[in-house]
Design an enzyme around this catalytic site. Structure first.
Site, PDB file in Angstrom:
ATOM      1  N   GLU A  44      44.553  39.825  44.588  1.00 29.30           N
ATOM      2  CA  GLU A  44      43.351  39.049  44.909  1.00 29.30           C
ATOM      3  C   GLU A  44      42.643  39.038  43.160  1.00 29.30           C
ATOM      4  O   GLU A  44      42.385  40.148  42.710  1.00 29.30           O
ATOM      5  CB  GLU A  44      42.443  40.483  45.380  1.00 29.30           C
ATOM      6  N   ARG A  48      34.723  35.844  39.470  1.00 31.83           N
ATOM      7  CA  ARG A  48      33.540  36.704  39.077  1.00 31.83           C
ATOM      8  C   ARG A  48      33.442  36.918  37.403  1.00 31.83           C
ATOM      9  O   ARG A  48      32.622  37.076  36.665  1.00 31.83           O
ATOM     10  CB  ARG A  48      33.509  38.522  39.179  1.00 31.83           C
ATOM     11  N   LYS A 132      38.003  43.713  55.787  1.00 34.88           N
ATOM     12  CA  LYS A 132      37.759  44.583  54.575  1.00 34.88           C
ATOM     13  C   LYS A 132      36.335  45.769  54.937  1.00 34.88           C
ATOM     14  O   LYS A 132      35.305  45.401  55.006  1.00 34.88           O
ATOM     15  CB  LYS A 132      37.401  43.522  53.687  1.00 34.88           C
TER      16      LYS A 132
END
Ligand code: 3PG
Length: 213
Positions: A44, A48, A132
């Site tokens: 993953e 960002r 999640k």
């Protein structure tokens, strides 16, 4: 065209999904190879940093043994950009129907982030049952997951946020936890120094955590 994955396949490939923050495109491929060498291939890469999409593209192109996904997907536009870059799955810190629809339309497996019963119900309404739990430790940790086993017994979670090697086994022991997520496999100092052997070792240890199936 890559084969479409399911969220369950993403969760069940290994006990841990590494949450990766990359600041330099040059780090993407060696980092991915190091994790794959340790037995972790679902990666993953969080959206960002300005180079995140380029990193996803590099891994998708140069590390076919890895399955790269995008984290921190917060909008339909993020999902579209991630898919275009070659992401095979998406992880979001929260859930909106717009993100759910976009990932569905793009054929992108999505692990929507949830922290409350209402959010679980919203994601379930849109067909998402692999979620999640974020931020896991901060939002109630093991106790919260145990409480959800009653009303949400059909949901599988990937707790992420505050999960470490020390507490990962307790999370993985829960029946409603399919895997955990965490950033500890890619320490910032090791990435900055190009200490890929350390990442491989951390991945190897993570891959050997037990998930009772
Ligand atoms: C994140 O989104 O940053 C993840 O939840 C990682 O959290 P961690 O650094 O506590 O593993």
């Amino acid at each position: 065209m890559a084969v479409t994955l399911t969220a369950l396949q993403v969760m069940q490939d290994a006990p841990v999904i590494p949450v990766i923050v990359l600041h330099d495109v040059a780090h993407a491929v060696p980092l991915a190879r190091a994790l794959v060498a340790g037995g972790i291939r679902m990666l993953e890469v969080t959206l960002r940093t300005p180079v995140a999409l380029a990193c996803i593209e590099a891994i998708a192109h140069d590390v076919p043994e890895a399955v790269v996904g995008a984290g921190t997907v917060r909008s339909a536009a993020d999902a579209q950009a991630a898919a275009l870059a070659g992401a095979r799955f998406a992880v979001s810190p929260g859930y909106t129907p717009a993100v759910g629809r976009a990932c569905h339309d793009l054929g992108l497996a999505l692990l929507p982030g949830v922290a409350t019963g209402s959010e679980i119900m919203l994601a379930q309404e849109d067909g998402y049952t692999e979620l999640k739990f974020f931020p896991a430790v901060q939002a109630g940790g093991l106790g919260m997951l145990k409480a959800w086993q009653g009303p949400f017994g059909d949901v599988k979670f990937c707790p992420t946020g505050g999960v470490q090697p020390a507490n990962a086994p307790e999370f993985l022991a829960l029946a409603n936890v399919a895997c955990v997520g965490g950033s500890w496999l890619t320490p910032a100092d090791a990435v900055a120094q190009g200490d890929w052997a350390r990442l491989t070792q951390l991945a190897r240890e993570a891959a050997s955590l037990e998930k009772p199936r």
